[in-house]
Design a protein around this motif. Sequence first.
Motif, short mmCIF file in Angstrom:
data_model
loop_
_atom_site.label_atom_id
_atom_site.label_comp_id
_atom_site.label_asym_id
_atom_site.label_seq_id
_atom_site.Cartn_x
_atom_site.Cartn_y
_atom_site.Cartn_z
N GLY A 19 2.31 -24.45 11.45
CA GLY A 19 2.37 -25.45 12.68
C GLY A 19 3.49 -25.32 13.49
N SER A 20 4.60 -24.76 12.72
CA SER A 20 6.06 -24.61 13.66
C SER A 20 5.79 -23.48 14.23
CB SER A 20 7.14 -24.53 12.77
OG SER A 20 7.41 -25.82 11.95
N ILE A 21 5.28 -22.44 13.84
CA ILE A 21 4.88 -21.08 14.81
C ILE A 21 4.10 -21.50 15.98
CG2 ILE A 21 3.94 -19.02 14.45
CD1 ILE A 21 4.66 -18.82 11.63
N ASN A 22 2.98 -22.30 15.69
CA ASN A 22 2.09 -22.61 16.93
C ASN A 22 2.85 -23.16 17.95
OD1 ASN A 22 -0.13 -21.31 15.51
ND2 ASN A 22 -0.53 -23.33 14.75
N ARG A 23 3.87 -24.21 17.53
CA ARG A 23 4.59 -24.89 18.64
C ARG A 23 6.09 -24.47 19.09
NH1 ARG A 23 4.54 -28.38 14.37
NH2 ARG A 23 6.68 -28.45 14.30
N LEU A 24 6.39 -23.57 18.35
CA LEU A 24 7.90 -23.42 18.48
C LEU A 24 8.15 -21.83 18.67
CD1 LEU A 24 9.55 -26.12 16.22
CD2 LEU A 24 9.26 -26.10 18.62
N ALA A 25 7.43 -20.98 18.00
CA ALA A 25 7.74 -19.43 18.11
C ALA A 25 7.42 -19.05 19.58
CB ALA A 25 6.80 -18.69 17.36
N VAL A 26 8.71 -17.93 19.87
CA VAL A 26 8.44 -17.60 21.33
C VAL A 26 8.71 -15.97 21.25
CG1 VAL A 26 9.64 -19.52 22.41
CG2 VAL A 26 11.08 -17.73 21.22
N ASP A 27 8.28 -15.40 22.11
CA ASP A 27 8.09 -13.96 22.53
C ASP A 27 9.72 -13.56 23.18
OD1 ASP A 27 8.05 -11.29 22.72
OD2 ASP A 27 6.70 -11.56 24.40
N PHE A 28 10.76 -13.49 22.35
CA PHE A 28 11.95 -13.58 22.86
C PHE A 28 12.21 -12.14 23.45
CE2 PHE A 28 16.61 -14.16 22.98
CZ PHE A 28 16.72 -15.32 23.56
N ASP A 29 11.72 -11.02 22.72
CA ASP A 29 11.98 -9.75 23.27
C ASP A 29 11.12 -9.30 24.36
OD1 ASP A 29 9.83 -9.19 21.85
OD2 ASP A 29 10.44 -8.00 20.29
N GLY A 30 10.11 -10.00 24.68
CA GLY A 30 9.18 -9.86 26.08
C GLY A 30 8.31 -8.68 25.77
N ASP A 31 7.92 -8.44 24.57
CA ASP A 31 6.96 -7.18 24.38
C ASP A 31 5.51 -7.81 24.40
OD1 ASP A 31 6.67 -8.73 21.85
OD2 ASP A 31 7.08 -6.80 20.63
N GLY A 32 5.31 -9.14 24.63
CA GLY A 32 3.94 -9.53 24.83
C GLY A 32 3.21 -10.07 23.66
N ILE A 34 4.40 -12.29 19.56
CA ILE A 34 5.52 -12.93 18.80
C ILE A 34 5.24 -12.33 17.44
CG2 ILE A 34 5.95 -14.99 17.57
CD1 ILE A 34 4.66 -16.73 20.12
N ASP A 35 6.58 -11.87 16.89
CA ASP A 35 6.48 -11.10 15.67
C ASP A 35 7.67 -11.73 14.93
OD1 ASP A 35 6.53 -9.39 13.47
OD2 ASP A 35 6.66 -7.78 14.45
N LEU A 36 7.45 -12.76 13.92
CA LEU A 36 8.46 -13.37 13.34
C LEU A 36 8.82 -12.47 11.96
CD1 LEU A 36 7.58 -17.07 13.66
CD2 LEU A 36 9.37 -15.60 14.86
N ARG A 37 7.84 -11.27 11.45
CA ARG A 37 8.29 -10.57 10.43
C ARG A 37 8.94 -9.53 10.74
NH1 ARG A 37 2.10 -11.44 8.11
NH2 ARG A 37 2.52 -13.26 7.39
N ARG A 38 9.07 -8.75 12.10
CA ARG A 38 9.87 -7.74 12.17
C ARG A 38 10.88 -7.65 13.34
NH1 ARG A 38 4.96 -6.40 10.27
NH2 ARG A 38 3.87 -6.48 12.26
N SER A 39 10.58 -8.81 14.11
CA SER A 39 11.45 -8.90 15.45
C SER A 39 12.56 -9.78 15.34
CB SER A 39 10.77 -9.07 16.69
OG SER A 39 11.12 -9.54 17.79
N ALA A 40 13.70 -9.29 15.03
CA ALA A 40 14.94 -10.18 14.83
C ALA A 40 15.02 -10.83 16.42
CB ALA A 40 16.22 -9.02 15.01
N ALA A 41 14.91 -10.31 17.55
CA ALA A 41 14.93 -11.01 18.72
C ALA A 41 13.89 -12.17 18.60
CB ALA A 41 14.73 -10.14 20.17
N ASP A 42 12.61 -12.29 18.46
CA ASP A 42 11.76 -13.06 18.34
C ASP A 42 12.13 -14.10 17.14
OD1 ASP A 42 10.14 -11.71 20.27
OD2 ASP A 42 8.66 -11.42 18.89
N THR A 43 12.58 -13.73 16.14
CA THR A 43 13.27 -14.61 15.28
C THR A 43 14.34 -15.79 15.51
OG1 THR A 43 12.36 -13.17 13.30
CG2 THR A 43 13.97 -14.93 12.83
N VAL A 44 15.18 -14.94 16.26
CA VAL A 44 16.35 -15.72 16.77
C VAL A 44 15.95 -16.56 17.78
CG1 VAL A 44 18.77 -15.57 17.86
CG2 VAL A 44 18.05 -14.02 16.06
#
Length: 176
Positions: A19-32, A34-44
């Motif tokens: 539920g938090s992923i659906n509401r709060l996760a962002v594509d911070f590295d701009g690659d199109g 959201i990858d919270l498993r491998r992207s440090a930028a998306d995670t931060v």
Amino acid sequence: QEVKGSFAGAIGLPQFMPGSINRLAVDFDGDGHIDLRRSAADTVGSIANFLAASGWRRGMLPFHGVLVPVDASANSDRVIDQMLIELAGGAALELILLNVQIPVDSGHARMFVSAEDVEAYHREEGLQALKSAREKLDAAAVAYHWHVAVGHIADNTISFAQEQDAGLIVMGTHGR
């Protein structure tokens, strides 16, 4: 190595629930995506978004309520001094002072002293124990709450911290 979900269902590096992923996760590295498993930028970026959505502001500590058990010792005074330094540095803290009095349990004392007198005794002793801390905070114009409890010190401290939703307990070593 890929970070997988926990047994409770939390996912990725930040261990967000779905539920938090659906509401709060962002594509911070701009690659199109959201990858919270491998992207440090998306995670931060997602963690920052989570903190912002929770009311966090730059420079703010991750907790507000700080319970300070006070026992009238020099060690308690040093904790208050450190809290004043943190507050002067811009920390947004809500200080909660607590003194826990050991109960008068003697049946003999209760035969000669009323329950009201015992309660008044505990309150007076507690206020005396809080006096130095309160004077320091009052002199610095710091808002705080205080409370005197009676009972087992550790149990009362923990339960009071939970009741007050204190995110941190800061205390010196026992001063007596």
